[in-house]
Write an enzyme that holds these catalytic residues in place. Structure first.
Site, PDB file in Angstrom:
ATOM      1  N   SER A  13       0.845  -1.190   0.000  1.00 24.45           N
ATOM      2  CA  SER A  13       0.000   0.000   0.000  1.00 24.45           C
ATOM      3  C   SER A  13       0.877   1.235   0.000  1.00 24.45           C
ATOM      4  CB  SER A  13      -0.906   0.028   1.231  1.00 24.45           C
ATOM      5  OG  SER A  13      -1.592   1.268   1.312  1.00 24.45           O
ATOM      6  N   TYR A  18      -2.058  -0.560  10.269  1.00 26.10           N
ATOM      7  CA  TYR A  18      -2.122  -1.039   8.891  1.00 26.10           C
ATOM      8  C   TYR A  18      -0.832  -0.719   8.148  1.00 26.10           C
ATOM      9  CZ  TYR A  18      -3.512  -1.356   3.990  1.00 26.10           C
ATOM     10  OH  TYR A  18      -3.568  -1.664   2.649  1.00 26.10           O
TER      11      TYR A  18
END
Length: 245
Positions: A139, A152
């Protein structure tokens, strides 16, 4: 690697980037193995692609035994595994003082340990074949310091480091390990995060980024498979990536 004729195993194949990658690989002439927990969705996708060239394997990728069995099923059906796309993942939105340790453990299991387990499951076959490609989906958030994204981001940053070391370790086996860093993508992802869903939606909405299609991410993944490059991203330059405005 030439994708035509290759056997491509995709985790998280029931929707979003995973499903788009399976479709793109199939269009390029690959045979695809679809892994996800949502059995009905991957069976429908296998039927769409053609059951002679697509195999649906219901699988919880955090369960080592299920992942091993899925790799065995792929080899039984197609005789080989050429590509692994570790796409399955989940977000966690919470400030550091509010991160639930159990949520964090679950995200680490899915975002970091599951790709490792899947890699270990396919390596013996790739080594036997003398070649392979592994693409881990990260990501672009790891290049930002956004409040609420700590857990995350940490899971994806750890995956990037694990991938970089695996790339070096597996180079002599002719197995290319690559990272793909998507930006905000039009998927179910944000609505399914652990923790503060409303906060995640607000952060995405205020980012100023235009959500990209999962098909664009899939095309980038296929480019990595073909080239064997170390990484690619779809993140604008002003957010730490290489995508030009």
């Amino acid at each position: 690697m030439d994708i035509s004729g290759a056997v491509v195993l995709v985790t998280g194949a029931s929707s979003g980037i995973g499903a788009a990658t399976a479709r793109a690989a199939s269009r390029a002439g690959a045979r695809v193995v679809l892994l996800a927990r949502r059995e009905e969705r991957i069976r429908q996708l296998a039927e769409e692609l053609g059951e002679s060239v697509a195999l649906a394997v219901p699988c919880d990728v955090t369960d080592r035994a299920q992942v091993t069995a899925a790799a065995e099923a792929a080899i039984e059906k197609f005789g080989r595994i050429d590509v692994l796309v570790n796409n399955a993942g989940q977000g966690l939105q919470a400030t550091v003082d509010a991160i639930d340790p159990e949520d964090f453990r679950a995200v680490l299991e899915l975002n970091l340990l599951a790709p490792l387990t899947a890699t270990q499951a396919v390596l013996p076959q790739m080594r036997k074949q003398g070649a392979g490609a592994i693409v881990n989906v990260g990501s672009g958030i790891i290049w930002s310091s956004l409040p609420g994204s700590g857990a995350y981001s940490a899971s994806k940053a750890a995956l990037a480091k694990l991938s970089a070391i695996a790339r070096v370790e597996l180079a002599d086996d002719n197995i290319a390990v690559s990272m793909m860093f998507p930006s905000i993508t039009e998927t179910e992802f944000v609505g399914t995060v652990r923790g503060d869903v409303a906060g995640a939606l607000k952060m995405e909405g205020s980012s100023g980024l235009v959500p990209q299609s999962p098909e664009r991410a899939a095309d980038t993944i296929l480019d990595l498979i073909r080239s064997g490059a170390e990484q690619a991203d779809l993140v604008p330059e002003e957010y730490g990536g290489t995508l030009k405005s």
